[in-house]
Write a protein that holds these residues in place. Structure first.
Motif, PDB file in Angstrom:
ATOM      1  N   TYR A   1      20.459-134.037  67.054  1.00 39.94           N
ATOM      2  CA  TYR A   1      19.155-133.642  67.771  1.00 39.94           C
ATOM      3  C   TYR A   1      17.995-133.400  66.872  1.00 39.94           C
ATOM      4  CZ  TYR A   1      21.632-132.916  72.025  1.00 39.94           C
ATOM      5  OH  TYR A   1      22.498-133.186  73.281  1.00 39.94           O
ATOM      6  N   LYS A   2      16.739-133.901  67.273  1.00 39.44           N
ATOM      7  CA  LYS A   2      15.633-133.071  66.388  1.00 39.44           C
ATOM      8  C   LYS A   2      15.120-131.752  67.009  1.00 39.44           C
ATOM      9  CE  LYS A   2      12.348-135.721  69.112  1.00 39.44           C
ATOM     10  NZ  LYS A   2      10.905-136.723  69.228  1.00 39.44           N
ATOM     11  N   TYR A   3      14.881-130.934  65.805  1.00 30.31           N
ATOM     12  CA  TYR A   3      14.729-129.699  66.634  1.00 30.31           C
ATOM     13  C   TYR A   3      12.878-129.539  66.620  1.00 30.31           C
ATOM     14  CZ  TYR A   3      18.957-128.116  64.835  1.00 30.31           C
ATOM     15  OH  TYR A   3      20.378-127.673  64.839  1.00 30.31           O
ATOM     16  N   LYS A   4      12.538-128.584  67.587  1.00 31.11           N
ATOM     17  CA  LYS A   4      11.251-128.231  67.546  1.00 31.11           C
ATOM     18  C   LYS A   4      10.929-127.443  66.373  1.00 31.11           C
ATOM     19  CE  LYS A   4       8.799-127.056  71.344  1.00 31.11           C
ATOM     20  NZ  LYS A   4       8.358-126.435  72.482  1.00 31.11           N
ATOM     21  N   THR A   5       9.507-127.348  65.580  1.00 34.72           N
ATOM     22  CA  THR A   5       9.495-126.740  64.602  1.00 34.72           C
ATOM     23  C   THR A   5       9.000-125.221  64.929  1.00 34.72           C
ATOM     24  OG1 THR A   5       6.988-127.414  64.893  1.00 34.72           O
ATOM     25  CG2 THR A   5       8.215-129.154  63.364  1.00 34.72           C
ATOM     26  N   SER A   6       8.915-124.838  65.738  1.00 36.60           N
ATOM     27  CA  SER A   6       8.953-123.440  65.974  1.00 36.60           C
ATOM     28  C   SER A   6       9.951-123.102  67.359  1.00 36.60           C
ATOM     29  CB  SER A   6       7.595-123.008  66.305  1.00 36.60           C
ATOM     30  OG  SER A   6       7.107-123.675  67.544  1.00 36.60           O
ATOM     31  N   ASP A   7      10.202-121.647  67.148  1.00 34.84           N
ATOM     32  CA  ASP A   7      10.978-121.134  68.350  1.00 34.84           C
ATOM     33  C   ASP A   7      10.320-120.989  69.556  1.00 34.84           C
ATOM     34  OD1 ASP A   7      13.403-120.727  66.743  1.00 34.84           O
ATOM     35  OD2 ASP A   7      12.951-118.638  66.204  1.00 34.84           O
ATOM     36  N   THR A   8      11.174-121.298  70.766  1.00 31.73           N
ATOM     37  CA  THR A   8      10.438-120.995  72.028  1.00 31.73           C
ATOM     38  C   THR A   8      10.757-119.328  72.201  1.00 31.73           C
ATOM     39  OG1 THR A   8      10.766-122.951  72.922  1.00 31.73           O
ATOM     40  CG2 THR A   8      10.750-121.197  74.496  1.00 31.73           C
ATOM     41  N   VAL A   9       9.799-118.348  72.455  1.00 34.43           N
ATOM     42  CA  VAL A   9      10.050-117.213  72.674  1.00 34.43           C
ATOM     43  C   VAL A   9       9.402-116.657  74.069  1.00 34.43           C
ATOM     44  CG1 VAL A   9       9.197-114.907  71.485  1.00 34.43           C
ATOM     45  CG2 VAL A   9       9.645-116.606  70.101  1.00 34.43           C
ATOM     46  N   ILE A  10       9.991-115.966  74.597  1.00 30.61           N
ATOM     47  CA  ILE A  10       9.719-115.204  75.871  1.00 30.61           C
ATOM     48  C   ILE A  10       9.819-113.863  75.887  1.00 30.61           C
ATOM     49  CG2 ILE A  10       9.987-115.421  78.385  1.00 30.61           C
ATOM     50  CD1 ILE A  10      11.340-118.235  78.192  1.00 30.61           C
ATOM     51  N   THR A  11       8.970-113.115  76.205  1.00 28.52           N
ATOM     52  CA  THR A  11       8.774-111.701  76.254  1.00 28.52           C
ATOM     53  C   THR A  11       8.556-111.060  77.600  1.00 28.52           C
ATOM     54  OG1 THR A  11       8.491-111.787  73.872  1.00 28.52           O
ATOM     55  CG2 THR A  11       8.268-109.442  75.125  1.00 28.52           C
ATOM     56  N   HIS A  12       9.122-110.381  78.128  1.00 32.28           N
ATOM     57  CA  HIS A  12       8.951-109.826  79.669  1.00 32.28           C
ATOM     58  C   HIS A  12       9.441-108.317  79.556  1.00 32.28           C
ATOM     59  CE1 HIS A  12       8.385-110.878  83.751  1.00 32.28           C
ATOM     60  NE2 HIS A  12       8.972-109.557  84.108  1.00 32.28           N
ATOM     61  N   ASN A  13       8.520-107.416  80.322  1.00 31.09           N
ATOM     62  CA  ASN A  13       8.671-105.914  80.512  1.00 31.09           C
ATOM     63  C   ASN A  13       9.164-105.991  81.940  1.00 31.09           C
ATOM     64  OD1 ASN A  13       8.506-103.244  80.112  1.00 31.09           O
ATOM     65  ND2 ASN A  13       6.622-103.251  80.981  1.00 31.09           N
ATOM     66  N   VAL A  14      10.583-105.750  81.802  1.00 31.83           N
ATOM     67  CA  VAL A  14      11.155-105.280  83.206  1.00 31.83           C
ATOM     68  C   VAL A  14      10.960-103.862  83.862  1.00 31.83           C
ATOM     69  CG1 VAL A  14      13.439-105.544  84.221  1.00 31.83           C
ATOM     70  CG2 VAL A  14      12.990-107.220  82.378  1.00 31.83           C
ATOM     71  N   ILE A  15      10.468-103.996  85.041  1.00 29.36           N
ATOM     72  CA  ILE A  15      10.528-102.776  85.663  1.00 29.36           C
ATOM     73  C   ILE A  15      11.092-103.033  86.981  1.00 29.36           C
ATOM     74  CG2 ILE A  15       8.876-101.178  86.819  1.00 29.36           C
ATOM     75  CD1 ILE A  15       6.677-102.075  85.046  1.00 29.36           C
ATOM     76  N   ASN A  16      12.523-102.355  86.858  1.00 30.58           N
ATOM     77  CA  ASN A  16      13.325-102.695  88.192  1.00 30.58           C
ATOM     78  C   ASN A  16      14.124-103.881  88.008  1.00 30.58           C
ATOM     79  OD1 ASN A  16      12.808 -99.860  88.880  1.00 30.58           O
ATOM     80  ND2 ASN A  16      11.169-100.463  90.082  1.00 30.58           N
ATOM     81  N   GLU A  17      13.408-104.837  88.199  1.00 32.91           N
ATOM     82  CA  GLU A  17      14.075-106.182  88.480  1.00 32.91           C
ATOM     83  C   GLU A  17      13.095-107.379  88.186  1.00 32.91           C
ATOM     84  OE1 GLU A  17      15.239-107.636  92.319  1.00 32.91           O
ATOM     85  OE2 GLU A  17      14.130-106.251  93.381  1.00 32.91           O
ATOM     86  N   ALA A  18      13.573-108.416  87.469  1.00 32.47           N
ATOM     87  CA  ALA A  18      12.830-109.469  87.257  1.00 32.47           C
ATOM     88  C   ALA A  18      13.550-110.932  87.264  1.00 32.47           C
ATOM     89  CB  ALA A  18      12.177-109.452  85.850  1.00 32.47           C
ATOM     90  N   GLY A  19      13.053-111.929  87.722  1.00 32.33           N
ATOM     91  CA  GLY A  19      13.355-113.245  87.449  1.00 32.33           C
ATOM     92  C   GLY A  19      12.511-114.022  86.335  1.00 32.33           C
ATOM     93  N   ILE A  20      13.517-114.540  85.179  1.00 27.24           N
ATOM     94  CA  ILE A  20      12.785-115.268  84.365  1.00 27.24           C
ATOM     95  C   ILE A  20      13.370-116.601  83.919  1.00 27.24           C
ATOM     96  CG2 ILE A  20      12.484-115.017  81.610  1.00 27.24           C
ATOM     97  CD1 ILE A  20      12.786-112.186  81.622  1.00 27.24           C
ATOM     98  N   VAL A  21      12.777-117.480  84.177  1.00 23.85           N
ATOM     99  CA  VAL A  21      13.104-119.022  83.908  1.00 23.85           C
ATOM    100  C   VAL A  21      12.475-119.275  82.523  1.00 23.85           C
ATOM    101  CG1 VAL A  21      12.674-121.279  84.356  1.00 23.85           C
ATOM    102  CG2 VAL A  21      12.479-119.425  86.319  1.00 23.85           C
TER     103      VAL A  21
END
Length: 215
Positions: free
Chosen positions: A127-147
Motif C-alpha cells: 500500500y502507498k501511505y498518506k503523507t500525514s496522519d488522519t486525526v479526529i478529535t472529539h469532546n464527548v459529553i455523555n455520548e457521541a457517535g464518531i465516523v
C-alpha cells in the motif's frame, strides 16, 4: 514530473526522469484443490478477514548526463550513496499526498562517458501511505457517535484520551474498550475501507489517529 526519495529530489541528483512504473502488488491468495469438487477452495480472506498483498515491485528509469568521465564518476557515486540499498519514501509529484515505503537498488548502463541510463528499482510495501496522519478529535459529553473514514488499507488506530471525568466506553462492531484515565492506547479495532463508526459514552476528550493507505 519528478520524484522525491524522502527529502532528496531526483533533480538534485542530476537525474532526468524517463518513465515510472510503481507496479501493482500481487494478492496473497490461498487456494486449495479439493479432490472430487469443482473449482478450488479459496481461503484468501480466512486468516486476516481481508485480502493481503505481497510487496510491489517498481522501476524508475532515468538518463544521466555528464561532462566527461570524472564528472560521471562523481555523479553516479552521489546517486548510489543516496539511494543504493537504502530504504526511502518515494513521493511522485503527480501523487504528492502519498508515499511508497521502498527499498531502492541503483543500476547503471553507461553508453559513453557523458551519457548513461540509470534504473532505480526495488520493492515497496504493497500500500502507498498518506503523507500525514488522519486525526479526529472529539469532546464527548455523555455520548457521541464518531465516523472515521478510511481508505482501502486495513489499519489499527491509536486513541489518546484526556480530561476524563467519567470512563469512556468505546464500542466498535462487536468489541468494546473502557478508558478511565488519560493516556495513549491501541485498542483491538481494525478500521476497514469506508465508514468506521464508534459509539462512545462517558465524559472526556478522545483523539483518534491513524495513517491511511491505498493501492
Amino acid at each position: 514530473m519528478g520524484i522525491k526519495f524522502d527529502d532528496i529530489s531526483d533533480e538534485s541528483l542530476g537525474l532526468k526522469l524517463i518513465s515510472v512504473n510503481m507496479g501493482s502488488p500481487e494478492p496473497a491468495l490461498i487456494k486449495t484443490e479439493v479432490p472430487g469438487s469443482n473449482g478450488v477452495l479459496d481461503q484468501s480472506e480466512a486468516i486476516a478477514g481481508f485480502v493481503t498483498y505481497l510487496e510491489r515491485e517498481f522501476e524508475l528509469i532515468y538518463t544521466l548526463m555528464a561532462n566527461g568521465e570524472e564528472e560521471y564518476a562523481s555523479k553516479i557515486s552521489k546517486i548510489k550513496n543516496a539511494l543504493h540499498g537504502k530504504k526511502r519514501k518515494i513521493i511522485l509529484s503527480s501523487d504528492p499526498n502519498f508515499y511508497y515505503d521502498s527499498r531502492c537498488i541503483v543500476e547503471e548502463a553507461p553508453e559513453s562517458s557523458v551519457f548513461a541510463e540509470i534504473t532505480v528499482n526495488g520493492t515497496a510495501y504493497p500500500y502507498k501511505y498518506k503523507t500525514s496522519d488522519t486525526v479526529i478529535t472529539h469532546n464527548v459529553i455523555n455520548e457521541a457517535g464518531i465516523v472515521c473514514n478510511n481508505l482501502s488499507m486495513p489499519i489499527v488506530p491509536t486513541m489518546e484520551v484526556s480530561n476524563v471525568t467519567t470512563p469512556l466506553n468505546i464500542a466498535f462492531k462487536d468489541k468494546m474498550v473502557t478508558f478511565s484515565e488519560g493516556g495513549i492506547y491501541t485498542p483491538d479495532f481494525v478500521f476497514m475501507e469506508g465508514e468506521n463508526e464508534l459509539q462512545i459514552t462517558g465524559n472526556g476528550t478522545i483523539k483518534i489517529t491513524y495513517r491511511e493507505g491505498s493501492l
